[in-house]
Design a protein around this motif. Structure first.
Motif, mmCIF file in Angstrom:
data_model
loop_
_atom_site.group_PDB
_atom_site.id
_atom_site.type_symbol
_atom_site.label_atom_id
_atom_site.label_comp_id
_atom_site.label_asym_id
_atom_site.label_seq_id
_atom_site.Cartn_x
_atom_site.Cartn_y
_atom_site.Cartn_z
ATOM 1 N N ILE A 167 0.929 -1.410 0.206
ATOM 2 C CA ILE A 167 0.055 -0.002 0.064
ATOM 3 C C ILE A 167 0.941 1.280 -0.022
ATOM 4 O O ILE A 167 1.915 1.318 0.642
ATOM 5 C CB ILE A 167 -1.119 -0.078 1.143
ATOM 6 C CG1 ILE A 167 -1.695 -1.188 1.222
ATOM 7 C CG2 ILE A 167 -1.757 1.467 1.273
ATOM 8 C CD1 ILE A 167 -2.811 -1.366 2.667
ATOM 9 N N LEU A 168 0.393 2.152 -0.746
ATOM 10 C CA LEU A 168 1.088 3.445 -0.939
ATOM 11 C C LEU A 168 0.049 4.526 -0.325
ATOM 12 O O LEU A 168 -1.035 4.562 -0.960
ATOM 13 C CB LEU A 168 1.658 3.877 -2.121
ATOM 14 C CG LEU A 168 3.048 3.345 -2.228
ATOM 15 C CD1 LEU A 168 2.879 1.782 -2.837
ATOM 16 C CD2 LEU A 168 3.908 4.091 -3.462
ATOM 17 N N LEU A 169 0.485 5.602 0.533
ATOM 18 C CA LEU A 169 -0.322 6.547 0.916
ATOM 19 C C LEU A 169 0.370 7.799 0.768
ATOM 20 O O LEU A 169 1.332 7.983 0.357
ATOM 21 C CB LEU A 169 -0.472 6.531 2.538
ATOM 22 C CG LEU A 169 -1.089 5.244 2.931
ATOM 23 C CD1 LEU A 169 -1.251 5.593 4.500
ATOM 24 C CD2 LEU A 169 -2.566 5.126 2.298
ATOM 25 N N GLU A 170 -0.503 8.711 0.202
ATOM 26 C CA GLU A 170 -0.155 10.243 -0.162
ATOM 27 C C GLU A 170 -0.318 11.037 1.092
ATOM 28 O O GLU A 170 -1.568 11.320 1.581
ATOM 29 C CB GLU A 170 -0.747 10.622 -1.357
ATOM 30 C CG GLU A 170 -0.321 11.918 -1.908
ATOM 31 C CD GLU A 170 -0.722 12.185 -3.240
ATOM 32 O OE1 GLU A 170 -0.669 13.482 -3.819
ATOM 33 O OE2 GLU A 170 -1.431 11.410 -4.042
ATOM 34 N N HIS A 171 0.533 12.027 1.551
ATOM 35 C CA HIS A 171 0.339 13.099 2.576
ATOM 36 C C HIS A 171 0.639 14.333 2.056
ATOM 37 O O HIS A 171 1.542 14.436 0.994
ATOM 38 C CB HIS A 171 1.202 12.364 3.849
ATOM 39 C CG HIS A 171 1.021 11.164 4.168
ATOM 40 N ND1 HIS A 171 -0.012 10.541 4.923
ATOM 41 C CD2 HIS A 171 1.893 10.182 3.863
ATOM 42 C CE1 HIS A 171 0.347 9.169 5.019
ATOM 43 N NE2 HIS A 171 1.403 8.874 4.260
ATOM 44 N N VAL A 172 0.480 15.387 3.248
ATOM 45 C CA VAL A 172 1.372 16.686 2.845
ATOM 46 C C VAL A 172 1.879 16.845 4.376
ATOM 47 O O VAL A 172 1.341 16.692 5.272
ATOM 48 C CB VAL A 172 0.154 17.721 2.747
ATOM 49 C CG1 VAL A 172 0.737 18.947 2.639
ATOM 50 C CG2 VAL A 172 -0.613 17.609 1.436
ATOM 51 N N TRP A 173 3.298 17.059 3.969
ATOM 52 C CA TRP A 173 4.195 17.222 5.269
ATOM 53 C C TRP A 173 4.883 18.439 4.925
ATOM 54 O O TRP A 173 5.602 18.467 4.018
ATOM 55 C CB TRP A 173 4.983 16.105 5.333
ATOM 56 C CG TRP A 173 5.958 15.978 6.478
ATOM 57 C CD1 TRP A 173 7.595 16.126 6.056
ATOM 58 C CD2 TRP A 173 5.785 15.592 7.698
ATOM 59 N NE1 TRP A 173 8.000 16.111 7.400
ATOM 60 C CE2 TRP A 173 7.092 16.058 8.549
ATOM 61 C CE3 TRP A 173 4.678 15.253 8.464
ATOM 62 C CZ2 TRP A 173 6.994 15.356 9.756
ATOM 63 C CZ3 TRP A 173 4.820 15.262 9.962
ATOM 64 C CH2 TRP A 173 6.237 15.111 10.371
ATOM 65 N N ASN A 174 4.779 19.433 5.867
ATOM 66 C CA ASN A 174 5.247 20.667 5.710
ATOM 67 C C ASN A 174 5.138 21.388 4.307
ATOM 68 O O ASN A 174 5.986 21.979 3.630
ATOM 69 C CB ASN A 174 7.079 20.481 5.913
ATOM 70 C CG ASN A 174 7.547 20.228 7.318
ATOM 71 O OD1 ASN A 174 7.004 20.263 8.517
ATOM 72 N ND2 ASN A 174 8.742 19.533 7.315
ATOM 73 N N ASP A 175 3.844 21.336 4.045
ATOM 74 C CA ASP A 175 3.328 21.986 3.037
ATOM 75 C C ASP A 175 3.859 21.221 1.549
ATOM 76 O O ASP A 175 3.471 21.936 0.517
ATOM 77 C CB ASP A 175 3.314 23.312 2.978
ATOM 78 C CG ASP A 175 2.919 24.275 4.008
ATOM 79 O OD1 ASP A 175 1.672 23.809 4.311
ATOM 80 O OD2 ASP A 175 3.571 25.016 4.694
ATOM 81 N N LYS A 176 4.534 20.229 1.544
ATOM 82 C CA LYS A 176 4.922 19.415 0.362
ATOM 83 C C LYS A 176 4.078 17.739 0.284
ATOM 84 O O LYS A 176 4.072 17.499 1.266
ATOM 85 C CB LYS A 176 6.352 19.432 0.555
ATOM 86 C CG LYS A 176 7.068 21.055 0.248
ATOM 87 C CD LYS A 176 8.545 20.966 0.595
ATOM 88 C CE LYS A 176 9.141 22.110 0.416
ATOM 89 N NZ LYS A 176 10.748 22.015 0.268
ATOM 90 N N PRO A 177 4.204 17.394 -0.974
ATOM 91 C CA PRO A 177 3.985 16.104 -0.964
ATOM 92 C C PRO A 177 4.836 15.117 -0.467
ATOM 93 O O PRO A 177 6.015 15.411 -0.253
ATOM 94 C CB PRO A 177 3.545 15.728 -2.532
ATOM 95 C CG PRO A 177 3.635 17.202 -2.996
ATOM 96 C CD PRO A 177 4.572 18.122 -2.185
ATOM 97 N N LEU A 178 4.155 13.993 0.382
ATOM 98 C CA LEU A 178 5.144 13.026 0.938
ATOM 99 C C LEU A 178 4.555 11.776 0.766
ATOM 100 O O LEU A 178 3.386 11.476 0.934
ATOM 101 C CB LEU A 178 5.306 13.178 2.296
ATOM 102 C CG LEU A 178 6.221 12.261 3.117
ATOM 103 C CD1 LEU A 178 7.609 12.292 2.700
ATOM 104 C CD2 LEU A 178 5.936 12.409 4.697
ATOM 105 N N TYR A 179 5.012 10.918 0.384
ATOM 106 C CA TYR A 179 4.326 9.362 0.048
ATOM 107 C C TYR A 179 5.049 8.372 1.175
ATOM 108 O O TYR A 179 6.285 8.545 1.457
ATOM 109 C CB TYR A 179 4.676 8.781 -1.247
ATOM 110 C CG TYR A 179 4.263 9.913 -2.344
ATOM 111 C CD1 TYR A 179 2.733 9.961 -2.828
ATOM 112 C CD2 TYR A 179 5.205 10.907 -2.901
ATOM 113 C CE1 TYR A 179 2.469 10.966 -3.711
ATOM 114 C CE2 TYR A 179 4.599 11.764 -3.761
ATOM 115 C CZ TYR A 179 3.281 11.770 -4.139
ATOM 116 O OH TYR A 179 2.958 12.806 -5.185
ATOM 117 N N SER A 180 4.091 7.333 1.379
ATOM 118 C CA SER A 180 4.623 6.286 2.290
ATOM 119 C C SER A 180 4.202 4.996 1.997
ATOM 120 O O SER A 180 3.090 4.779 1.425
ATOM 121 C CB SER A 180 4.173 6.575 3.972
ATOM 122 O OG SER A 180 2.793 6.457 3.878
#
Length: 213
Positions: free
Chosen positions: A115-128
């Motif tokens: 599974i890949l999730l998409e986030h916003v971290w420090n106003d930038k895209p981050l994927y886990s």
């Protein structure tokens, strides 16, 4: 929390999968049952509840699978953090986000269900990325589905459905997925090391495991 353990309180064991570990020399890593007995034997012997494998580590264990040796230069640099625990252990989202993609990477030594999730971290895209899950973890998922921090998202899979590894979670962060869906390299070659580490930040920024760096 990404697994149901408190790394500030619960005992854990940092496992060494580099050439500095002489115990790996005579271990049949191609036999997943033998490999699993080794990993969980070390964890029990240490009185720990979970094993940890480091980020950026130059490993020898990938020689077990042709999946990592399909190019002229073999892949050996670990781009995430491994958390070795029993199959069925629950996995939780560390941040708010959405489901980016998912698939069963069904090759010997691969991620298995992922599974890949998409986030916003420090106003930038981050994927886990969450690899080596159970197949049932993919049931009911939809791309774009909202996920909350602390929400159960999966469980660790048994071998062989988890890519034929001793049960564990491969957890990885990426700032750029390079156009990929449902998969992303978790191990790179020595010559690719700087390129991949630049877009795969240390997951311990979120996990905060003492002594891991």
């Amino acid at each position: 929390m990404i697994l149901p353990f408190d790394f500030q309180k619960d005992p854990f064991l940092i496992l060494d999968f580099t050439e500095k570990n002489p115990e790996l020399t005579d271990l049949d890593l191609t036999n997943t049952a033998v490999f699993s007995d080794y990993v969980f034997g070390k964890i029990r012997q240490a009185g720990a509840v979970v094993g940890v494998g480091g980020y950026g580590e130059h490993r020898v264990i990938y020689r077990r699978s042709p999946h990592f040796n399909q190019m002229e230069e073999s892949r050996c640099i670990h781009l995430g953090i491994d958390l070795w625990a029993a199959a069925g252990t629950l996995v939780f989202a560390p941040l708010n986000g959405i489901v980016h993609s998912f698939q069963d990477n069904n090759n010997f030594g691969d991620y298995g269900p992922t599974i890949l999730l998409e986030h916003v971290w420090n106003d930038k895209p981050l994927y886990s990325l969450y690899g080596h899950l159970s197949r049932s973890s993919l049931a009911g998922l939809q791309v774009g589905m909202a996920v909350s921090a602390g929400q159960r998202i999966a469980e660790l899979g048994p071998f062989p459905e988890n890519g034929d590894w001793p049960p564990h979670l491969h957890f990885q962060l990426m700032t750029d997925l390079l156009g990929r869906q449902g998969d992303f390299p978790g191990v790179c070659t020595l010559s690719e090391r700087e390129r991949y580490l630049a877009i795969c930040p240390n997951p311990n920024r979120l996990l905060n495991i003492p002594g891991l760096g």
